[in-house]
Design a protein around this motif. Structure first.
Motif, PDB file in Angstrom:
ATOM      1  N   ARG A  21       0.834  -1.193   0.000  1.00  0.00           N
ATOM      2  CA  ARG A  21       0.000   0.000   0.000  1.00  0.00           C
ATOM      3  C   ARG A  21       0.873   1.248   0.000  1.00  0.00           C
ATOM      4  NH1 ARG A  21      -5.146  -1.364   1.862  1.00  0.00           N
ATOM      5  NH2 ARG A  21      -5.754   0.702   1.119  1.00  0.00           N
ATOM      6  N   ASP A  22       0.251   2.398  -0.325  1.00  0.00           N
ATOM      7  CA  ASP A  22       0.984   3.662  -0.347  1.00  0.00           C
ATOM      8  C   ASP A  22       0.473   4.664   0.684  1.00  0.00           C
ATOM      9  OD1 ASP A  22       2.763   3.018  -2.455  1.00  0.00           O
ATOM     10  OD2 ASP A  22       1.176   3.391  -3.914  1.00  0.00           O
ATOM     11  N   ILE A  23      -0.765   4.497   1.141  1.00  0.00           N
ATOM     12  CA  ILE A  23      -1.365   5.441   2.071  1.00  0.00           C
ATOM     13  C   ILE A  23      -1.187   4.943   3.509  1.00  0.00           C
ATOM     14  CG2 ILE A  23      -3.472   6.660   2.735  1.00  0.00           C
ATOM     15  CD1 ILE A  23      -2.413   7.389  -0.032  1.00  0.00           C
ATOM     16  N   PRO A  24      -0.631   5.775   4.390  1.00  0.00           N
ATOM     17  CA  PRO A  24      -0.440   5.336   5.776  1.00  0.00           C
ATOM     18  C   PRO A  24      -1.762   5.131   6.505  1.00  0.00           C
ATOM     19  CG  PRO A  24       0.860   7.307   5.294  1.00  0.00           C
ATOM     20  CD  PRO A  24      -0.096   7.124   4.155  1.00  0.00           C
ATOM     21  N   ILE A  25      -1.697   4.321   7.535  1.00  0.00           N
ATOM     22  CA  ILE A  25      -2.797   4.183   8.487  1.00  0.00           C
ATOM     23  C   ILE A  25      -2.362   4.843   9.788  1.00  0.00           C
ATOM     24  CG2 ILE A  25      -4.117   2.559   9.888  1.00  0.00           C
ATOM     25  CD1 ILE A  25      -4.060   0.635   7.541  1.00  0.00           C
ATOM     26  N   LEU A  26      -3.193   5.738  10.281  1.00  0.00           N
ATOM     27  CA  LEU A  26      -2.952   6.436  11.542  1.00  0.00           C
ATOM     28  C   LEU A  26      -3.731   5.730  12.643  1.00  0.00           C
ATOM     29  CD1 LEU A  26      -1.794   9.099  12.916  1.00  0.00           C
ATOM     30  CD2 LEU A  26      -4.085  10.034  12.538  1.00  0.00           C
ATOM     31  N   GLU A  27      -3.094   5.502  13.778  1.00  0.00           N
ATOM     32  CA  GLU A  27      -3.765   4.835  14.898  1.00  0.00           C
ATOM     33  C   GLU A  27      -3.717   5.723  16.124  1.00  0.00           C
ATOM     34  OE1 GLU A  27      -2.981   0.963  17.649  1.00  0.00           O
ATOM     35  OE2 GLU A  27      -3.167   0.595  15.482  1.00  0.00           O
ATOM     36  N   SER A  28      -4.870   5.917  16.746  1.00  0.00           N
ATOM     37  CA  SER A  28      -4.962   6.743  17.948  1.00  0.00           C
ATOM     38  C   SER A  28      -4.439   5.972  19.150  1.00  0.00           C
ATOM     39  CB  SER A  28      -6.417   7.146  18.193  1.00  0.00           C
ATOM     40  OG  SER A  28      -7.144   6.057  18.751  1.00  0.00           O
ATOM     41  N   PRO A  29      -4.187   6.657  20.273  1.00  0.00           N
ATOM     42  CA  PRO A  29      -3.747   5.948  21.488  1.00  0.00           C
ATOM     43  C   PRO A  29      -4.758   4.918  21.972  1.00  0.00           C
ATOM     44  CG  PRO A  29      -3.329   8.303  21.682  1.00  0.00           C
ATOM     45  CD  PRO A  29      -4.164   8.118  20.451  1.00  0.00           C
ATOM     46  N   HIS A  30      -6.023   5.050  21.534  1.00  0.00           N
ATOM     47  CA  HIS A  30      -7.068   4.122  21.956  1.00  0.00           C
ATOM     48  C   HIS A  30      -7.262   2.973  20.970  1.00  0.00           C
ATOM     49  CE1 HIS A  30      -7.990   7.125  24.951  1.00  0.00           C
ATOM     50  NE2 HIS A  30      -8.189   8.023  24.007  1.00  0.00           N
ATOM     51  N   GLY A  31      -6.467   2.954  19.888  1.00  0.00           N
ATOM     52  CA  GLY A  31      -6.548   1.856  18.934  1.00  0.00           C
ATOM     53  C   GLY A  31      -7.456   2.098  17.748  1.00  0.00           C
ATOM     54  N   ASP A  32      -8.046   3.286  17.621  1.00  0.00           N
ATOM     55  CA  ASP A  32      -8.864   3.605  16.452  1.00  0.00           C
ATOM     56  C   ASP A  32      -7.945   3.853  15.262  1.00  0.00           C
ATOM     57  OD1 ASP A  32     -11.294   3.598  17.968  1.00  0.00           O
ATOM     58  OD2 ASP A  32     -10.723   5.549  18.757  1.00  0.00           O
ATOM     59  N   ARG A  33      -8.300   3.302  14.089  1.00  0.00           N
ATOM     60  CA  ARG A  33      -7.438   3.374  12.921  1.00  0.00           C
ATOM     61  C   ARG A  33      -8.134   4.085  11.763  1.00  0.00           C
ATOM     62  NH1 ARG A  33      -3.161  -0.360  12.908  1.00  0.00           N
ATOM     63  NH2 ARG A  33      -3.444  -0.950  10.720  1.00  0.00           N
ATOM     64  N   PHE A  34      -7.361   4.895  11.063  1.00  0.00           N
ATOM     65  CA  PHE A  34      -7.886   5.690   9.953  1.00  0.00           C
ATOM     66  C   PHE A  34      -6.863   5.731   8.828  1.00  0.00           C
ATOM     67  CE2 PHE A  34      -9.363   7.359  13.968  1.00  0.00           C
ATOM     68  CZ  PHE A  34     -10.731   7.518  13.803  1.00  0.00           C
ATOM     69  N   HIS A  35      -7.328   5.665   7.579  1.00  0.00           N
ATOM     70  CA  HIS A  35      -6.450   5.932   6.463  1.00  0.00           C
ATOM     71  C   HIS A  35      -6.131   7.428   6.451  1.00  0.00           C
ATOM     72  CE1 HIS A  35      -7.963   1.988   5.096  1.00  0.00           C
ATOM     73  NE2 HIS A  35      -6.776   1.902   4.519  1.00  0.00           N
ATOM     74  N   ALA A  36      -4.872   7.761   6.152  1.00  0.00           N
ATOM     75  CA  ALA A  36      -4.443   9.154   6.236  1.00  0.00           C
ATOM     76  C   ALA A  36      -5.213  10.067   5.296  1.00  0.00           C
ATOM     77  CB  ALA A  36      -2.949   9.263   5.943  1.00  0.00           C
ATOM     78  N   ASP A  37      -5.712   9.544   4.175  1.00  0.00           N
ATOM     79  CA  ASP A  37      -6.452  10.378   3.223  1.00  0.00           C
ATOM     80  C   ASP A  37      -7.947  10.429   3.514  1.00  0.00           C
ATOM     81  OD1 ASP A  37      -6.955   7.748   2.522  1.00  0.00           O
ATOM     82  OD2 ASP A  37      -6.589   8.030   0.373  1.00  0.00           O
ATOM     83  N   ASP A  38      -8.373   9.809   4.595  1.00  0.00           N
ATOM     84  CA  ASP A  38      -9.784   9.861   5.015  1.00  0.00           C
ATOM     85  C   ASP A  38      -9.995  11.142   5.829  1.00  0.00           C
ATOM     86  OD1 ASP A  38     -12.283   9.565   6.165  1.00  0.00           O
ATOM     87  OD2 ASP A  38     -11.960   7.488   6.795  1.00  0.00           O
ATOM     88  N   PRO A  39     -10.925  12.020   5.449  1.00  0.00           N
ATOM     89  CA  PRO A  39     -11.172  13.239   6.224  1.00  0.00           C
ATOM     90  C   PRO A  39     -11.439  12.971   7.702  1.00  0.00           C
ATOM     91  CG  PRO A  39     -12.344  13.341   4.133  1.00  0.00           C
ATOM     92  CD  PRO A  39     -11.782  11.950   4.242  1.00  0.00           C
ATOM     93  N   ALA A  40     -11.929  11.781   8.014  1.00  0.00           N
ATOM     94  CA  ALA A  40     -12.192  11.444   9.420  1.00  0.00           C
ATOM     95  C   ALA A  40     -10.908  11.441  10.241  1.00  0.00           C
ATOM     96  CB  ALA A  40     -12.888  10.086   9.519  1.00  0.00           C
ATOM     97  N   ALA A  41      -9.788  11.132   9.607  1.00  0.00           N
ATOM     98  CA  ALA A  41      -8.524  11.127  10.331  1.00  0.00           C
ATOM     99  C   ALA A  41      -8.160  12.533  10.798  1.00  0.00           C
ATOM    100  CB  ALA A  41      -7.411  10.554   9.448  1.00  0.00           C
ATOM    101  N   SER A  42      -8.300  13.501   9.908  1.00  0.00           N
ATOM    102  CA  SER A  42      -8.017  14.888  10.281  1.00  0.00           C
ATOM    103  C   SER A  42      -9.004  15.384  11.327  1.00  0.00           C
ATOM    104  CB  SER A  42      -8.064  15.785   9.037  1.00  0.00           C
ATOM    105  OG  SER A  42      -7.033  15.443   8.129  1.00  0.00           O
ATOM    106  N   GLN A  43     -10.251  14.956  11.216  1.00  0.00           N
ATOM    107  CA  GLN A  43     -11.257  15.396  12.168  1.00  0.00           C
ATOM    108  C   GLN A  43     -10.987  14.851  13.561  1.00  0.00           C
ATOM    109  OE1 GLN A  43     -13.888  17.648  11.805  1.00  0.00           O
ATOM    110  NE2 GLN A  43     -13.725  17.402  14.028  1.00  0.00           N
ATOM    111  N   VAL A  44     -10.600  13.591  13.660  1.00  0.00           N
ATOM    112  CA  VAL A  44     -10.353  13.017  14.976  1.00  0.00           C
ATOM    113  C   VAL A  44      -9.107  13.641  15.609  1.00  0.00           C
ATOM    114  CG1 VAL A  44      -8.920  11.027  14.287  1.00  0.00           C
ATOM    115  CG2 VAL A  44     -10.432  10.839  16.274  1.00  0.00           C
ATOM    116  N   LEU A  45      -8.112  13.988  14.795  1.00  0.00           N
ATOM    117  CA  LEU A  45      -6.941  14.690  15.320  1.00  0.00           C
ATOM    118  C   LEU A  45      -7.326  16.076  15.836  1.00  0.00           C
ATOM    119  CD1 LEU A  45      -4.336  13.746  12.581  1.00  0.00           C
ATOM    120  CD2 LEU A  45      -4.078  13.270  15.028  1.00  0.00           C
ATOM    121  N   SER A  46      -8.130  16.799  15.057  1.00  0.00           N
ATOM    122  CA  SER A  46      -8.553  18.142  15.462  1.00  0.00           C
ATOM    123  C   SER A  46      -9.306  18.101  16.781  1.00  0.00           C
ATOM    124  CB  SER A  46      -9.432  18.764  14.368  1.00  0.00           C
ATOM    125  OG  SER A  46      -8.721  18.885  13.148  1.00  0.00           O
ATOM    126  N   THR A  47     -10.182  17.109  16.935  1.00  0.00           N
ATOM    127  CA  THR A  47     -10.951  16.973  18.169  1.00  0.00           C
ATOM    128  C   THR A  47     -10.040  16.611  19.341  1.00  0.00           C
ATOM    129  OG1 THR A  47     -12.918  16.288  16.936  1.00  0.00           O
ATOM    130  CG2 THR A  47     -12.832  15.726  19.280  1.00  0.00           C
TER     131      THR A  47
END
Length: 247
Positions: free
Chosen positions: A78-104
């Motif tokens: 794959r080419d797109i990273p997966i971001l994982e929160s300290p609680h184990g939630d995982r998001f593809h880096a190009d998913d807007p939800a990833a940026s939203q969860v970081l902002s929150t």
């Protein structure tokens, strides 16, 4: 033209940080590209003013404490990273939800973006440390120092003798495995990040002040790819010094 070189050790560990300032991904094998290990710091988290989220403040970087409790990886093939929160939630880096969860999580507007014209690496595409230097630092601090605290790409097993092994390697080259050659630069400047908490890295003795006293606040070496290819844990590492003109 270089000399045949001197064997100095083997590759003990390889790390990449697919999303800058998050916890790294250990690798058994990885391609070395013109911008460093494949996918290393290919993405970063940007603040509202266009700065790159980090552990420090510079012209490019903005401090966002706590990012190193998050982790990132690039799955095989794959080419797109997966971001994982300290609680184990995982998001593809190009998913807007990833940026939203970081902002929150951090209470400010943050956005994940791939690298464009502004490089994500702090200094150089590659960063190297040795086990000998880690042992020397442990001797000064009075306790073991985890290599992951320095967020290097390549950890070289040079043995356990406590000596800052790479201090006189600047300007030389390292041949790694069968094909890869990297050109070594100056010492890597250190900052407060090495004393901050990181995910899955045991708390250790504070080291930044010690490095300021004994090593000009540097540890490990900056490096640039010179010949591309694949490197793996266990590869032999040979130090080569360029021949002087007319030699």
């Amino acid at each position: 033209m270089t000399t045949e070189g001197t064997p100095v050790g083997t590759v003990q560990a390889l790390y990449r940080y697919a999303v800058k300032s998050t916890a790294g991904q250990g690798l058994q094998s990885v391609d070395v590209t013109s911008r460093g290990l494949q996918h290393d710091r290919g993405w970063a988290i940007y603040t509202a003013d266009g700065g790159i989220a980090s552990g420090k403040r510079t012209r490019r970087f903005r401090p966002v404490p706590g990012l190193m409790q998050w982790s990132s990886e690039v799955p095989a093939g794959r080419d797109i990273p997966i971001l994982e929160s300290p609680h184990g939630d995982r998001f593809h880096a190009d998913d807007p939800a990833a940026s939203q969860v970081l902002s929150t999580a951090f209470g400010q507007q943050l956005r994940l973006r791939p690298e464009t014209t502004v490089q994500h690496h702090d200094e150089t595409p590659l960063h190297v440390v040795t086990t000998s230097s880690l042992a020397a630092l442990a001797g000064l601090s009075g306790g073991a120092v985890d290599a992951r605290r320095f967020r290097a790409n390549i950890v070289i097993d040079t043995g356990a003798d406590p000596v800052f092994q790479e201090n006189d390697w600047a300007g030389a080259e390292l041949a790694i495995g069968e094909h890869v050659l990297i050109r070594l630069g100056q010492g890597m400047p250190r900052c407060l990040m090495i004393d901050q908490d990181q995910r899955a890295v045991p708390r250790g003795p504070k080291t930044l002040r010690l490095l300021g006293t004994h090593c000009n606040t540097e540890f490990g070496l900056q490096a640039h790819p010179a010949q591309l290819g694949t490197i793996s844990v266990g590869d032999k590492v040979t130090l080569r010094r360029p021949e002087a003109p007319g030699a």
